[in-house]
Design a protein around this motif. Structure first.
Motif, PDB file in Angstrom:
ATOM      1  N   ASP A  73       0.857  -1.185   0.000  1.00 44.00           N
ATOM      2  CA  ASP A  73       0.000   0.000   0.000  1.00 44.00           C
ATOM      3  C   ASP A  73       0.893   1.235   0.000  1.00 44.00           C
ATOM      4  O   ASP A  73       2.118   1.143   0.062  1.00 44.00           O
ATOM      5  CB  ASP A  73      -0.981   0.011   1.179  1.00 44.00           C
ATOM      6  CG  ASP A  73      -0.284  -0.097   2.535  1.00 44.00           C
ATOM      7  OD1 ASP A  73       0.864   0.387   2.663  1.00 44.00           O
ATOM      8  OD2 ASP A  73      -0.887  -0.670   3.464  1.00 44.00           O
ATOM      9  N   LEU A  78       1.296   3.590   2.295  1.00 44.30           N
ATOM     10  CA  LEU A  78       2.028   3.823   3.535  1.00 44.30           C
ATOM     11  C   LEU A  78       3.318   3.012   3.548  1.00 44.30           C
ATOM     12  O   LEU A  78       4.393   3.509   3.901  1.00 44.30           O
ATOM     13  CB  LEU A  78       1.154   3.461   4.736  1.00 44.30           C
ATOM     14  CG  LEU A  78       1.757   3.702   6.129  1.00 44.30           C
ATOM     15  CD1 LEU A  78       2.107   5.167   6.317  1.00 44.30           C
ATOM     16  CD2 LEU A  78       0.795   3.248   7.216  1.00 44.30           C
ATOM     17  N   SER A  97      -3.193  10.836   1.725  1.00 42.25           N
ATOM     18  CA  SER A  97      -3.934  10.602   2.969  1.00 42.25           C
ATOM     19  C   SER A  97      -3.314   9.448   3.753  1.00 42.25           C
ATOM     20  O   SER A  97      -3.132   9.537   4.977  1.00 42.25           O
ATOM     21  CB  SER A  97      -5.398  10.291   2.652  1.00 42.25           C
ATOM     22  OG  SER A  97      -6.015  11.373   1.991  1.00 42.25           O
ATOM     23  N   LEU A  98      -2.982   8.367   3.062  1.00 39.94           N
ATOM     24  CA  LEU A  98      -2.425   7.200   3.740  1.00 39.94           C
ATOM     25  C   LEU A  98      -0.989   7.426   4.198  1.00 39.94           C
ATOM     26  O   LEU A  98      -0.548   6.849   5.195  1.00 39.94           O
ATOM     27  CB  LEU A  98      -2.479   5.988   2.807  1.00 39.94           C
ATOM     28  CG  LEU A  98      -3.870   5.433   2.511  1.00 39.94           C
ATOM     29  CD1 LEU A  98      -3.811   4.396   1.409  1.00 39.94           C
ATOM     30  CD2 LEU A  98      -4.479   4.821   3.766  1.00 39.94           C
TER      31      LEU A  98
END
Length: 624
Positions: free
Chosen positions: A276, A278, A304-305
């Motif tokens: 992902d 992050l 956002s992540l």
């Protein structure tokens, strides 16, 4: 019947197709032909976020003066998608042209008295010429491009040359593609008086700054990837997301050519697809901490992540470079449409008192330069640097000066102590100690020295020697030093670009990124109405004294941006000593690139501007 449009090298040509029909290659061929003929242009691919079946458009603006922002309106529409045809016909300006497949007659509802229709039986021609259904679909696109060459008076040899170059490794495809081009060209010549009123020809160009520098035709994401290569990046970690995926794809492509040991064949780079966004930023932070120049690329949802790790890198002072190719949000939003909607979220990403350095390119050449500069700045400032691009710049082809790299230019790694420096050091090494007064401490790479220079990297509060503490005074000292570093950053980041009007004016216009082309064009159009405007193109955050001076020197400032909430205006109010009342937001957020026409109309509607027009005894309504 309305007289047909008459123009030479000043038009908008738009193609309306079905996504997945193979039209992209043919439409791109048309744009490359215009470029090869030496005429300024921009090309915008407007596509849906599904795989195939929905409408897609390809819009080419041609302008001999060098106005290459989106104009609005269409002079010549190639409408071969029956499902979007009502919309496509409506978009053509009065006196314009509409090319369609005349195998079947047009519905009466699609007829306009003020348009000129060009019917070519594309389907019939393909059925007669080709047996395979896929060939019929693909070559239909090439046939209408050949017809355009005749209708618009374009150099047909340029198209043939491009076909030969495109298929030089698949030579068997060359004759079939040239044959399709000739079918369209000959049909147009036989059935229409060529050329039409709208023409695209070789000739003198007023925009010499674009055409006399051996320009290239390139998208911003590819230029960004090349900037990463030349800037010394060896690690790219990512999680695929539109519209940033091609940044890492291009990086891998060129790294396979330029980051491979010619003797051993060993690759000297790493591309990591993480689980992902992050995790991708975590890999970047780890690589940078170990001394490898590392970056990732994402868009709004990824920002956002990534916010948690951005905060870690800011507070632990670890270099990291993040490319944000902005798209329309929030949430999934419109993944294949453009906005400048991540300004606030990037500037203040993460919780607590956090500020991030932003670099904001407006051309592929700046994508290249600023990406390389971002890698330097990340090392110099020991902090995350965010390159704030957008979908229009990243995924569309732009006419650009060549990407320039100064011979002998090195990489600035900032304040890094090597083994010799540590050997000579008599005092205690302080990882977060400000010894120069610029807020930037010295750092070391892991395993630099067997005894000296080690420290514990943490996201918790610590003192100047990286020792954990919750002492309030130590925390304040650290946070104040980070602000001192922020002030130092103002001297490092790219300065804004100002254009002054020939006359002293109380009006200023501020903008950034891909709004720039349309803003400069709007500035010229306003000047024709005696509305003089100084402009300032913001290229970085934090803002330096040039920004503050521009704010101070104008009574009214139009802040042009492509988002709903006037995010750059908010940032200026937050960070600068400015009266909010003087900052007037000019906002476009429909997902399409902003146009000069829109900017001009919005400014002319303002009371402060209409007062000026009335003072000059001009008819405001007539101007609008």
């Amino acid at each position: 019947m309305r007289p047909p449009l008459q123009s030479v090298n000043d038009c908008v040509v738009k193609f309306a197709n079905v996504n997945g029909s193979g039209s992209a290659s043919a439409n791109g061929l048309f744009a490359k032909a215009v470029f090869r003929m030496g005429i300024p242009l921009s090309a915008k691919n407007i596509f849906p976020s599904n795989i195939q079946g929905l409408p897609t458009w390809f819009e080419v603006r041609v302008n001999h003066k060098g106005y290459i922002g989106r104009r609005g309106g269409v002079d010549f529409m190639v409408g071969v998608n029956p499902h979007s045809m009502v919309r496509d016909v409506a978009e053509v300006v009065p006196g314009g042209y509409f090319l369609h497949d005349s195998t079947k007659p047009l519905a009466p509802t699609l007829k306009r008295e003020d348009l000129h229709y060009v019917g070519i039986p594309l389907t019939d021609m393909c059925i007669r010429e080709y047996r395979k259904p896929r060939h019929r679909q693909l070559f239909k696109n090439v046939i209408y491009v050949g017809a355009l060459a005749a209708l618009l008076d374009m150099d047909f040899q340029v198209f043939k040359d491009l076909i030969n170059e495109q298929f030089k490794r698949k030579e068997k495809l060359i004759p079939a593609n040239i044959n399709a081009l000739e079918m369209g060209y000959n049909y147009a010549k036989e059935h229409y008086e060529c050329p039409l009123g709208v023409r695209i020809q070789r000739g003198p160009c007023e925009a010499r700054h674009l055409t006399e520098t051996n320009p290239i035709f390139i998208d911003g994401n590819t230029a960004t990837a090349l900037g990463a290569i030349y800037g010394g990046a060896t690690v790219a970690a990512w999680y695929p997301i539109t519209p940033s995926t091609s940044v890492v794809e291009a990086f891998e492509k060129y790294a396979n050519k330029l980051r491979v040991d010619p003797g051993t064949g060993q690759k000297k780079f790493a591309v990591v697809q993480a689980e992902d966004e992050l995790a991708a930023l975590g890999v970047v932070i780890g690589g940078s901490w170990n001394g490898a120049r590392s970056f990732t690329a994402t868009s709004g949802p990824g920002i956002s992540l990534m916010s948690e790790f951005l905060g870690l890198a800011y507070f632990a002072e670890i270099p990291a470079v993040l490319v944000d190719v902005q798209r329309a949000g929030p949430s999934t939003g419109m993944p294949t449409r453009v906005q400048q909607s991540d300004v606030i979220s990037c500037a203040y990403a993460s919780h607590g008192d956090t500020k991030h350095v932003l670099l904001i390119p407006s051309t592929p050449a700046e994508c290249f330069e600023m990406m390389a500069q971002s890698l330097d700045l990340a090392d110099q400032l020991q902090t995350p640097i965010i390159l704030l691009s957008d979908l229009d710049l990243g995924m569309n082809d732009w006419m650009s000066p060549p990407l320039d790299w100064e011979k002998g230019r090195g990489l600035d790694r900032g304040k890094v102590l090597d083994g010799d420096a540590l050997d000579k050091m008599q005092e205690r090494f302080g990882r977060y100690l400000d010894v120069d007064g610029d807020g930037i401490p010295y750092r070391t790479y892991p395993a630099t020295h067997p005894e000296k220079g080690a420290f514990f990297t943490r996201g918790t509060s610590r003192d100047e020697y990286a020792t954990y503490t919750e002492n309030g005074a130590e925390y304040v000292k650290n946070m104040d030093r980070l602000i001192a570093k922020w002030e130092t950053a103002k001297k490092y980041v790219p300065s804004p670009k100002m254009r002054k009007s020939p006359w002293k004016t109380e009006f200023g216009m501020m903008f950034y990124g891909t709004s720039s082309s349309s803003c400069y064009e709007a500035m010229d159009h306003l000047a024709q109405k005696n509305i003089w405007v100084d402009t300032l193109r913001v290229r970085a955050f934090p803002f330096n004294e040039d920004v503050q001076r521009f704010l101070d020197n104008h009574q009214y400032i139009f802040v042009v941006e492509q988002n709903r909430d006037a995010q750059m205006r908010q940032l200026l109010i937050n960070e600068c000593d400015v009266n909010p009342d003087k900052l007037i937001a000019i906002l476009n957020y429909d997902g399409m690139p902003i146009t000069a026409h829109f900017i001009q109309l919005e400014i002319l509607k303002l009371e402060c501007v209409s007062d000026q027009l009335h003072a000059d005894a001009l008819d405001v309504n007539a101007l609008i």
